[in-house]
Enzyme design. Structure first.
Site, PDB file in Angstrom:
ATOM      1  N   ARG A 188      64.936  62.119  47.609  1.00  0.00           N
ATOM      2  CA  ARG A 188      65.863  63.053  46.984  1.00  0.00           C
ATOM      3  C   ARG A 188      65.088  64.142  46.245  1.00  0.00           C
ATOM      4  O   ARG A 188      64.269  63.849  45.383  1.00  0.00           O
ATOM      5  CB  ARG A 188      66.784  62.301  46.016  1.00  0.00           C
ATOM      6  CG  ARG A 188      67.958  63.137  45.511  1.00  0.00           C
ATOM      7  CD  ARG A 188      68.903  62.280  44.684  1.00  0.00           C
ATOM      8  NE  ARG A 188      69.416  61.152  45.440  1.00  0.00           N
ATOM      9  CZ  ARG A 188      70.433  61.233  46.300  1.00  0.00           C
ATOM     10  NH1 ARG A 188      71.034  62.380  46.513  1.00  0.00           N
ATOM     11  NH2 ARG A 188      70.841  60.167  46.941  1.00  0.00           N
ATOM     12  N   THR A 211      67.238  69.996  43.765  1.00  0.00           N
ATOM     13  CA  THR A 211      68.515  70.186  44.464  1.00  0.00           C
ATOM     14  C   THR A 211      69.314  68.899  44.560  1.00  0.00           C
ATOM     15  O   THR A 211      70.515  68.935  44.833  1.00  0.00           O
ATOM     16  CB  THR A 211      68.275  70.698  45.891  1.00  0.00           C
ATOM     17  OG1 THR A 211      67.607  69.669  46.653  1.00  0.00           O
ATOM     18  CG2 THR A 211      67.413  71.954  45.889  1.00  0.00           C
ATOM     19  N   ASP A 228      68.104  46.999  42.685  1.00  0.00           N
ATOM     20  CA  ASP A 228      67.406  47.836  43.664  1.00  0.00           C
ATOM     21  C   ASP A 228      66.991  46.980  44.855  1.00  0.00           C
ATOM     22  O   ASP A 228      66.099  46.130  44.732  1.00  0.00           O
ATOM     23  CB  ASP A 228      66.185  48.490  43.019  1.00  0.00           C
ATOM     24  CG  ASP A 228      65.506  49.503  43.935  1.00  0.00           C
ATOM     25  OD1 ASP A 228      65.014  49.091  45.019  1.00  0.00           O
ATOM     26  OD2 ASP A 228      65.475  50.687  43.578  1.00  0.00           O
ATOM     27  N   ASP A 278      63.188  47.108  45.856  1.00  0.00           N
ATOM     28  CA  ASP A 278      62.327  46.372  44.935  1.00  0.00           C
ATOM     29  C   ASP A 278      62.457  44.870  45.130  1.00  0.00           C
ATOM     30  O   ASP A 278      61.462  44.124  45.076  1.00  0.00           O
ATOM     31  CB  ASP A 278      62.678  46.723  43.480  1.00  0.00           C
ATOM     32  CG  ASP A 278      62.114  48.067  43.055  1.00  0.00           C
ATOM     33  OD1 ASP A 278      61.235  48.592  43.756  1.00  0.00           O
ATOM     34  OD2 ASP A 278      62.587  48.607  42.027  1.00  0.00           O
TER      35      ASP A 278
END
Length: 210
Positions: free
Chosen positions: A105, A109, A201, A204
């Site tokens: 990402r 933006t 996550d 992870d």
């Protein structure tokens, strides 16, 4: 054709998903169960594969039976967490080819940017299942579907383990032709874009990183 959301509520899936949610589940067990859930989901996601009649001789007598009619499949995990779902599907469909797509990402933006993409040379001829354990905002999955469509693929499915309503809404808006297969739709996203209650996550927990 409008895409559908398939929430797979099989008891085995729900039981295994509860183990994944538990914060005390260790890396080895977590990784194994992600693979098992992917296999169980694949069973449902491939329910519409076409069959043909084939002639086979059993030890007792010849007969005509059903076999897959040569439909080619590709699975495309979104790096890195999607890798945890690959082996479970290949256990069921060893002939499937595997592509890989990596996205990050952009911090300014907030849009997904492709940093790695490697597809089978005949990807345009294959039905594609995109893999990512968590469908949170939907941004990465939507971008991945866009990239895959750019190769000329027309039959694409998205397979997740847990989805947030926001992620489902994103895919249905951007790609209304794509079916979503998921074991659970959770309550919401929190302020950090984590699914609540979710499982943390996934990358992870699959790879033992923090």
């Amino acid at each position: 054709m409008e895409g559908k959301v398939h929430v797979l509520d099989h008891p085995l899936l729900q039981h295994k998903l509860t183990i994944l949610r538990n914060k005390d589940t260790g890396v080895k067990e977590f990784r194994e169960i992600v693979s098992e859930i992917a296999m169980l989901e694949c069973y449902e996601a491939t329910r519409d594969l076409p069959l043909e009649e084939v002639r086979v001789e059993t030890p007792i007598a010849p007969g005509t039976f059903k076999a897959l009619s040569g439909k080619k499949l590709a699975i495309v995990p979104i790096l890195r967490a999607g890798l945890g779902m690959v082996d479970g599907i290949l256990n069921l469909i060893p002939s499937a080819k595997v592509g890989h797509i990596g996205l990050y990402r952009d911090p300014e933006t907030h849009l997904p940017v492709e940093y790695y993409c490697k597809m089978p040379s005949d990807i345009s001829e294959r039905d594609v299942i995109i893999l990512d354990p968590m469908l949170a905002t939907g941004g990465s999955a939507s971008a991945a579907i866009t990239f895959i469509k750019g190769y000329g693929c027309r039959h694409i499915k998205l397979m997740n383990i847990i989805a947030a309503p926001e992620g489902i809404a994103c895919i249905q808006k951007d790609h209304p032709d794509v079916d979503i297969y998921v074991a659970a739709v959770d309550e919401k996203l929190n302020e950090h874009a984590y699914i609540v209650p979710g499982l943390g996550d996934a990358g992870d927990r699959i790879f033992g990183t923090k």
